[in-house]
Design a protein around this motif. Structure first.
Motif, PDB file in Angstrom:
ATOM      1  N   LEU A 285       0.766  -0.855   0.043  1.00 52.60           N
ATOM      2  CA  LEU A 285      -0.039  -0.484   0.232  1.00 52.60           C
ATOM      3  C   LEU A 285       0.828   1.179  -0.055  1.00 52.60           C
ATOM      4  N   GLU A 286       2.543   1.221   0.062  1.00 45.40           N
ATOM      5  CA  GLU A 286       2.911   1.884   0.181  1.00 45.40           C
ATOM      6  C   GLU A 286       2.942   3.195  -0.835  1.00 45.40           C
ATOM      7  N   GLY A 287       3.076   2.802  -2.118  1.00 45.49           N
ATOM      8  CA  GLY A 287       2.488   3.787  -3.468  1.00 45.49           C
ATOM      9  C   GLY A 287       1.911   4.599  -3.545  1.00 45.49           C
ATOM     10  N   VAL A 288       0.009   4.354  -2.407  1.00 45.08           N
ATOM     11  CA  VAL A 288      -1.349   5.318  -2.464  1.00 45.08           C
ATOM     12  C   VAL A 288      -0.657   6.548  -1.397  1.00 45.08           C
TER      13      VAL A 288
ATOM     14  N   ARG B 201      -8.204   3.402  -0.286  1.00 44.43           N
ATOM     15  CA  ARG B 201      -8.967   3.112   0.819  1.00 44.43           C
ATOM     16  C   ARG B 201      -8.325   2.629   1.653  1.00 44.43           C
ATOM     17  N   LYS B 202      -7.825   1.362   1.501  1.00 46.62           N
ATOM     18  CA  LYS B 202      -7.463  -0.132   2.366  1.00 46.62           C
ATOM     19  C   LYS B 202      -6.010   1.565   2.305  1.00 46.62           C
ATOM     20  N   THR B 203      -5.759   1.936   2.233  1.00 48.69           N
ATOM     21  CA  THR B 203      -4.399   2.826   2.856  1.00 48.69           C
ATOM     22  C   THR B 203      -4.711   3.485   3.816  1.00 48.69           C
ATOM     23  N   VAL B 204      -5.185   4.462   3.450  1.00 49.01           N
ATOM     24  CA  VAL B 204      -6.946   5.197   4.478  1.00 49.01           C
ATOM     25  C   VAL B 204      -6.769   4.691   6.047  1.00 49.01           C
ATOM     26  N   SER B 205      -7.837   3.291   5.726  1.00 54.22           N
ATOM     27  CA  SER B 205      -7.829   2.949   7.042  1.00 54.22           C
ATOM     28  C   SER B 205      -6.893   1.930   7.471  1.00 54.22           C
ATOM     29  N   ARG B 206      -5.588   1.076   6.774  1.00 62.29           N
ATOM     30  CA  ARG B 206      -4.661   1.355   7.623  1.00 62.29           C
ATOM     31  C   ARG B 206      -3.747   2.241   8.352  1.00 62.29           C
ATOM     32  N   ILE B 207      -4.212   2.917   7.809  1.00 60.94           N
ATOM     33  CA  ILE B 207      -3.227   4.363   8.682  1.00 60.94           C
ATOM     34  C   ILE B 207      -3.962   5.016   9.743  1.00 60.94           C
ATOM     35  N   ARG B 208      -5.302   4.555  10.157  1.00 60.04           N
ATOM     36  CA  ARG B 208      -6.208   5.635  10.515  1.00 60.04           C
ATOM     37  C   ARG B 208      -6.188   4.651  12.040  1.00 60.04           C
ATOM     38  N   GLN B 209      -6.040   3.278  11.701  1.00 61.90           N
ATOM     39  CA  GLN B 209      -5.850   2.599  12.848  1.00 61.90           C
ATOM     40  C   GLN B 209      -5.046   2.707  14.021  1.00 61.90           C
TER      41      GLN B 209
ATOM     42  N   ARG C 267      -6.722  10.790  20.068  1.00 63.99           N
ATOM     43  CA  ARG C 267      -6.534  12.990  20.600  1.00 63.99           C
ATOM     44  C   ARG C 267      -6.982  13.348  19.210  1.00 63.99           C
ATOM     45  N   VAL C 268      -6.310  12.674  17.995  1.00 58.82           N
ATOM     46  CA  VAL C 268      -6.098  13.471  16.749  1.00 58.82           C
ATOM     47  C   VAL C 268      -6.632  13.079  15.617  1.00 58.82           C
ATOM     48  N   PHE C 269      -7.490  11.663  16.436  1.00 58.78           N
ATOM     49  CA  PHE C 269      -8.492  11.328  15.431  1.00 58.78           C
ATOM     50  C   PHE C 269      -9.827  11.903  14.296  1.00 58.78           C
ATOM     51  N   ASN C 270      -9.994  13.347  15.288  1.00 57.37           N
ATOM     52  CA  ASN C 270     -11.378  13.641  14.597  1.00 57.37           C
ATOM     53  C   ASN C 270     -10.382  14.967  13.566  1.00 57.37           C
ATOM     54  N   HIS C 271      -8.939  15.261  13.630  1.00 57.73           N
ATOM     55  CA  HIS C 271      -8.028  16.009  12.402  1.00 57.73           C
ATOM     56  C   HIS C 271      -8.600  14.977  11.083  1.00 57.73           C
ATOM     57  N   VAL C 272      -8.451  13.913  11.498  1.00 60.18           N
ATOM     58  CA  VAL C 272      -8.566  12.857  10.077  1.00 60.18           C
ATOM     59  C   VAL C 272      -9.233  11.600   9.733  1.00 60.18           C
TER      60      VAL C 272
ATOM     61  N   ALA D  62      -5.477   8.861   1.170  1.00 57.89           N
ATOM     62  CA  ALA D  62      -4.244   8.994   1.791  1.00 57.89           C
ATOM     63  C   ALA D  62      -3.087   9.710   1.515  1.00 57.89           C
ATOM     64  N   HIS D  63      -2.815  10.112   0.653  1.00 57.68           N
ATOM     65  CA  HIS D  63      -1.733  11.276  -0.033  1.00 57.68           C
ATOM     66  C   HIS D  63      -1.712  12.240   1.142  1.00 57.68           C
ATOM     67  N   VAL D  64      -3.037  13.077   1.031  1.00 56.11           N
ATOM     68  CA  VAL D  64      -3.482  14.112   1.997  1.00 56.11           C
ATOM     69  C   VAL D  64      -3.565  13.794   3.518  1.00 56.11           C
ATOM     70  N   LEU D  65      -3.868  12.701   4.051  1.00 53.33           N
ATOM     71  CA  LEU D  65      -3.805  11.969   5.050  1.00 53.33           C
ATOM     72  C   LEU D  65      -2.751  12.159   5.768  1.00 53.33           C
ATOM     73  N   TRP D  66      -1.725  11.225   4.356  1.00 52.24           N
ATOM     74  CA  TRP D  66      -0.072  11.403   5.278  1.00 52.24           C
ATOM     75  C   TRP D  66       0.008  12.889   5.259  1.00 52.24           C
ATOM     76  N   ASN D  67      -0.192  12.930   4.410  1.00 54.17           N
ATOM     77  CA  ASN D  67       0.623  14.583   4.870  1.00 54.17           C
ATOM     78  C   ASN D  67       0.027  15.404   6.193  1.00 54.17           C
ATOM     79  N   ALA D  68      -1.070  15.667   6.524  1.00 50.48           N
ATOM     80  CA  ALA D  68      -1.812  16.469   6.879  1.00 50.48           C
ATOM     81  C   ALA D  68      -0.980  15.766   8.927  1.00 50.48           C
ATOM     82  N   LEU D  69      -0.617  13.965   8.719  1.00 48.22           N
ATOM     83  CA  LEU D  69      -0.343  14.060  10.095  1.00 48.22           C
ATOM     84  C   LEU D  69       1.164  14.264  10.018  1.00 48.22           C
ATOM     85  N   GLN D  70       1.939  14.381   8.822  1.00 53.82           N
ATOM     86  CA  GLN D  70       3.636  15.198   8.953  1.00 53.82           C
ATOM     87  C   GLN D  70       3.722  16.477   9.319  1.00 53.82           C
ATOM     88  N   GLU D  71       2.296  17.394   8.668  1.00 52.47           N
ATOM     89  CA  GLU D  71       2.410  18.540   8.972  1.00 52.47           C
ATOM     90  C   GLU D  71       1.812  18.701  11.106  1.00 52.47           C
TER      91      GLU D  71
END
Length: 127
Positions: A34-37, A58-66, A71-76, A82-91
């Motif tokens: 799932l890394e390419g996503v 979608r699989k990547t998003v669910s895997r990351i959100r697990q 405390r920060v789940f509501n932000h994502v 997945a790309h936007v989610l990954w960048n949001a967590l990075q920020e």
């Protein structure tokens, strides 16, 4: 809920452990193909069918959100890319604010070796 594979344990990201969490999450995503996503459209193979790409996303998003802290789940929670989610967590976690630097500096100053624990564990905490 922590996933364990061998001696590796997956933790939830925080400012203090993000530098460890990120490569572990990347490894987990790689293991599940799932890394390419998280790389965004630049990593999208031209022959990949959009339906398959959406499913992988979608699989990547669910895997990351697990593995995102409550405390920060509501932000994502409603992010579906997945790309936007990954960048949001990075920020969120890689911010170089004075508060984060102060927190890490205090943690370093108060770091003490606990008798009976392996020295490698102490050195990992230090690093």
């Amino acid at each position: 809920m922590e996933e364990s594979s061998g001696s590796n344990i997956m933790m939830k990201p925080m400012t203090s452990n993000y530098s460890i969490w990120k490569p572990r999450m990347e490894d987990m995503l790689f293991f599940h193909d799932l890394e390419g996503v998280i790389l965004g459209d630049s990593a999208k193979p031209s022959i990949m069918i959009d339906k398959k790409r959406k499913k992988l996303n979608r699989k990547t998003v669910s895997r990351i959100r697990q593995w995102v802290d409550n405390r920060v789940f509501n932000h994502v929670a409603y992010e579906t890319n997945a790309h936007v989610l990954w960048n949001a967590l990075q920020e969120m976690y890689e911010r170089k604010t004075t508060q984060n630097k102060t927190f890490l500096f205090r943690k370093l100053i108060n770091l003490k070796y606990n008798d009976g624990t392996p020295i490698t564990e102490h050195l990992n905490t230090y690093q």
